[in-house]
Write a protein that holds these residues in place. Structure first.
Motif, PDB file in Angstrom:
ATOM      1  N   ASP A  98       0.851  -1.185   0.000  1.00 22.75           N
ATOM      2  CA  ASP A  98       0.000   0.000   0.000  1.00 22.75           C
ATOM      3  C   ASP A  98       0.889   1.238   0.000  1.00 22.75           C
ATOM      4  N   LEU A  99       0.962   1.912  -1.141  1.00 27.71           N
ATOM      5  CA  LEU A  99       1.769   3.122  -1.272  1.00 27.71           C
ATOM      6  C   LEU A  99       0.924   4.390  -1.186  1.00 27.71           C
ATOM      7  N   SER A 100      -0.320   4.240  -0.774  1.00 27.22           N
ATOM      8  CA  SER A 100      -1.210   5.406  -0.717  1.00 27.22           C
ATOM      9  C   SER A 100      -1.361   5.965   0.687  1.00 27.22           C
ATOM     10  N   VAL A 101      -0.680   5.400   1.678  1.00 22.66           N
ATOM     11  CA  VAL A 101      -0.898   5.813   3.065  1.00 22.66           C
ATOM     12  C   VAL A 101      -0.520   7.281   3.280  1.00 22.66           C
ATOM     13  N   GLY A 102       0.458   7.784   2.545  1.00 22.07           N
ATOM     14  CA  GLY A 102       0.859   9.176   2.702  1.00 22.07           C
ATOM     15  C   GLY A 102      -0.243  10.139   2.329  1.00 22.07           C
ATOM     16  N   SER A 103      -0.869   9.909   1.192  1.00 20.96           N
ATOM     17  CA  SER A 103      -1.952  10.781   0.759  1.00 20.96           C
ATOM     18  C   SER A 103      -3.219  10.574   1.577  1.00 20.96           C
ATOM     19  N   VAL A 104      -3.449   9.352   2.049  1.00 21.71           N
ATOM     20  CA  VAL A 104      -4.592   9.107   2.920  1.00 21.71           C
ATOM     21  C   VAL A 104      -4.433   9.902   4.211  1.00 21.71           C
ATOM     22  N   LEU A 105      -3.214   9.893   4.767  1.00 22.56           N
ATOM     23  CA  LEU A 105      -2.951  10.667   5.980  1.00 22.56           C
ATOM     24  C   LEU A 105      -3.220  12.146   5.749  1.00 22.56           C
ATOM     25  N   ALA A 106      -2.666  12.680   4.655  1.00 21.74           N
ATOM     26  CA  ALA A 106      -2.818  14.108   4.370  1.00 21.74           C
ATOM     27  C   ALA A 106      -4.270  14.486   4.104  1.00 21.74           C
ATOM     28  N   SER A 107      -4.958  13.701   3.299  1.00 17.61           N
ATOM     29  CA  SER A 107      -6.345  14.025   2.957  1.00 17.61           C
ATOM     30  C   SER A 107      -7.269  13.900   4.169  1.00 17.61           C
ATOM     31  N   SER A 108      -7.036  12.900   5.015  1.00 19.46           N
ATOM     32  CA  SER A 108      -7.841  12.759   6.233  1.00 19.46           C
ATOM     33  C   SER A 108      -7.567  13.915   7.184  1.00 19.46           C
ATOM     34  N   SER A 109      -6.315  14.301   7.271  1.00 17.81           N
ATOM     35  CA  SER A 109      -5.944  15.430   8.120  1.00 17.81           C
ATOM     36  C   SER A 109      -6.618  16.715   7.638  1.00 17.81           C
ATOM     37  N   MET A 110      -6.576  16.961   6.323  1.00 13.25           N
ATOM     38  CA  MET A 110      -7.200  18.160   5.763  1.00 13.25           C
ATOM     39  C   MET A 110      -8.719  18.105   5.903  1.00 13.25           C
ATOM     40  N   THR A 111      -9.296  16.919   5.773  1.00 12.99           N
ATOM     41  CA  THR A 111     -10.751  16.771   5.938  1.00 12.99           C
ATOM     42  C   THR A 111     -11.184  17.187   7.330  1.00 12.99           C
ATOM     43  N   LEU A 112     -10.454  16.711   8.338  1.00 11.52           N
ATOM     44  CA  LEU A 112     -10.772  17.080   9.716  1.00 11.52           C
ATOM     45  C   LEU A 112     -10.623  18.586   9.921  1.00 11.52           C
ATOM     46  N   ALA A 113      -9.539  19.156   9.398  1.00 10.13           N
ATOM     47  CA  ALA A 113      -9.290  20.584   9.590  1.00 10.13           C
ATOM     48  C   ALA A 113     -10.329  21.441   8.880  1.00 10.13           C
ATOM     49  N   ILE A 114     -10.735  21.038   7.693  1.00  9.83           N
ATOM     50  CA  ILE A 114     -11.732  21.819   6.947  1.00  9.83           C
ATOM     51  C   ILE A 114     -13.108  21.722   7.604  1.00  9.83           C
ATOM     52  N   VAL A 115     -13.510  20.492   7.967  1.00 11.83           N
ATOM     53  CA  VAL A 115     -14.838  20.302   8.548  1.00 11.83           C
ATOM     54  C   VAL A 115     -14.949  20.985   9.915  1.00 11.83           C
ATOM     55  N   SER A 116     -13.960  20.735  10.782  1.00 13.40           N
ATOM     56  CA  SER A 116     -14.062  21.243  12.157  1.00 13.40           C
ATOM     57  C   SER A 116     -13.342  22.557  12.388  1.00 13.40           C
ATOM     58  N   GLY A 117     -12.471  22.943  11.442  1.00  7.94           N
ATOM     59  CA  GLY A 117     -11.772  24.201  11.584  1.00  7.94           C
ATOM     60  C   GLY A 117     -12.345  25.279  10.691  1.00  7.94           C
ATOM     61  N   HIS A 118     -12.297  25.071   9.393  1.00  9.90           N
ATOM     62  CA  HIS A 118     -12.776  26.072   8.441  1.00  9.90           C
ATOM     63  C   HIS A 118     -14.296  26.218   8.502  1.00  9.90           C
ATOM     64  N   TRP A 119     -15.022  25.099   8.576  1.00  7.80           N
ATOM     65  CA  TRP A 119     -16.482  25.148   8.627  1.00  7.80           C
ATOM     66  C   TRP A 119     -17.019  25.169  10.059  1.00  7.80           C
ATOM     67  N   GLU A 120     -16.157  25.001  11.047  1.00  8.03           N
ATOM     68  CA  GLU A 120     -16.502  25.105  12.471  1.00  8.03           C
ATOM     69  C   GLU A 120     -17.599  24.120  12.893  1.00  8.03           C
ATOM     70  N   GLN A 121     -17.552  22.934  12.335  1.00 11.21           N
ATOM     71  CA  GLN A 121     -18.463  21.869  12.753  1.00 11.21           C
ATOM     72  C   GLN A 121     -17.876  21.137  13.971  1.00 11.21           C
ATOM     73  N   PRO A 122     -18.689  20.355  14.700  1.00  7.79           N
ATOM     74  CA  PRO A 122     -18.180  19.630  15.860  1.00  7.79           C
ATOM     75  C   PRO A 122     -16.981  18.751  15.504  1.00  7.79           C
ATOM     76  N   ILE A 123     -16.020  18.682  16.408  1.00  5.18           N
ATOM     77  CA  ILE A 123     -14.798  17.929  16.144  1.00  5.18           C
ATOM     78  C   ILE A 123     -15.100  16.448  15.942  1.00  5.18           C
ATOM     79  N   LEU A 124     -16.132  15.936  16.612  1.00  2.78           N
ATOM     80  CA  LEU A 124     -16.502  14.529  16.451  1.00  2.78           C
ATOM     81  C   LEU A 124     -16.915  14.238  15.017  1.00  2.78           C
ATOM     82  N   LEU A 125     -17.653  15.144  14.411  1.00  2.00           N
ATOM     83  CA  LEU A 125     -18.067  14.956  13.020  1.00  2.00           C
ATOM     84  C   LEU A 125     -16.851  14.945  12.103  1.00  2.00           C
TER      85      LEU A 125
END
Length: 362
Positions: A98-125
């Motif tokens: 599996d050579l995709s773990v790097g991008s999975v890490l980055a995209s999941s990290s950005m997803t959390l930051a955008i949803v709960s940081g930029h859009w200010e949704q609950p951190i659990l979501l």
């Protein structure tokens, strides 16, 4: 169910596989464990490497390396790497990469930051969506591999580039930047991004939890035997009724989930996410797994070995800074270590196959 493979497969009964028969008895220790059973373990070489490397840097790095602050500098990155390396190790035991773990890490990290940081949704979501993204990516990787029969190296490499580009494009379109900050709630900070004992990340506990759960699955359940069988001889495994496609898809999902979990941990730990983060984990995880005794051809390995391989990699990566030597040589040191580890693993494997218990003298 027993594993039928031409390669030695280390499962819950791996200490007994390929053992030469003898009419005499073995020479056991006080606990009844023979030398042959010890050296045939996949983690034998990794354990020796970890101890030797630690002693080496303890001598040349001095008290700064062995102090709690020094220990934290290599144990913290080992924990984050280990969370990814353990499921990647299972996938390699099954004969895939599996050579995709790097991008999975980055995209999941950005997803959390955008949803709960930029859009200010609950951190659990944000956490749930980020982890879900990892599972979906792993499912697609596995599905493409088993349906198309294209090597997983090619499929996951394509995923790595594609997901990286998608994360970069969407992040710029949504936020206008490649870095997004987030203010996690106290419970999330405690669970994912806190420190204990004066500098140790809580990710260490996540690593131990992953190791215990995956270790039980691999070595004490029928699913572990399925994994070894798939990596040892795919055709025979399928002929005996093992759902080989489902096993592979589940393993791809687990490796992507591990990468997504580390993305969540890093985002909450540092209160921000970078779109270019995570690419170092692609090959670092594979290196740690190989140092830990997992064969690139599949069918052989252990969770304990992968843990030792992760520790060895982290100690080398950080220990050189305590010696006062030029850190520019760190990559050379890691390359030599990887080659030695592969040679050592092959040596221990040959010893395991050729070892025969000696008869007791009358």
């Amino acid at each position: 169910m027993a594993v039928h493979a031409t390669e030695p497969a280390a499962g819950k009964n791996d200490s007994q596989k390929d053992a030469p028969k003898s009419s005499g008895s073995t020479t056991p220790t006080s606990s009844g464990v023979s030398l042959g059973n010890l050296i045939r373990r996949p983690e034998a070489g990794a354990l020796i490497a970890t101890v030797a490397i630690y002693i080496f840097f303890a001598v040349f790095g001095g008290s700064s390396f062995t102090a709690s602050e020094g220990t934290a500098t290599w144990l913290n990155p080992a924990a984050e790497l280990g969370i990814i390396a353990i499921p990647v190790g299972l996938l390699m035991i099954a004969g895939e990469l599996d050579l995709s773990v790097g991008s999975v890490l980055a995209s999941s990290s950005m997803t959390l930051a955008i949803v709960s940081g930029h859009w200010e949704q609950p951190i659990l979501l944000g956490v749930v969506i980020a982890l879900g993204l990892g599972l979906v990516t792993g499912f697609l990787n596995g599905l493409i591999v088993v349906r198309s029969q294209v090597p997983s190296f090619v499929v996951t490499l394509a995923t790595n580039f594609g997901l990286a580009g998608l994360a970069l494009g969407l992040t710029r379109a949504i936020t206008g930047s490649t870095s997004v900050s987030v203010d996690p709630e106290p419970w999330a900070k405690t669970l994912f991004g806190s420190y204990f004992g004066g500098g140790f990340e809580v990710a260490i506990f996540w690593w131990l939890g992953v190791a215990l759960v995956v270790g039980w699955i691999l070595h004490y359940s029928k699913y572990g035997n399925w994994i070894f069988a798939v990596g040892g001889d795919l055709v025979s495994a399928r002929a005996t009724g093992i759902p080989t496609d489902r096993v592979k898809i589940a393993l791809f999902m687990s490796s992507a989930f591990g990468a997504a979990l580390v993305g969540v941990i890093q985002t909450i730990l540092y209160n921000s996410a970078q779109v270019a983060n995570g690419q170092a984990f692609v090959f670092n995880s594979i290196i740690a797994v190989v140092i830990g005794g997992v064969l690139l051809t599949g069918g052989y390995g252990s969770v304990v070995g992968v843990a030792f391989g992760t520790l060895t990699f982290a100690i080398v990566g950080q220990g050189i800074y305590y010696t006062g030597w030029n850190p520019d040589w760190a990559s050379l040191f890691l390359g030599v270590l990887l080659l030695i580890a592969v040679l050592m693993n092959n040596t221990f494997r040959r010893m395991a196959l050729s070892y025969g218990p000696r008869k007791k003298k009358a």
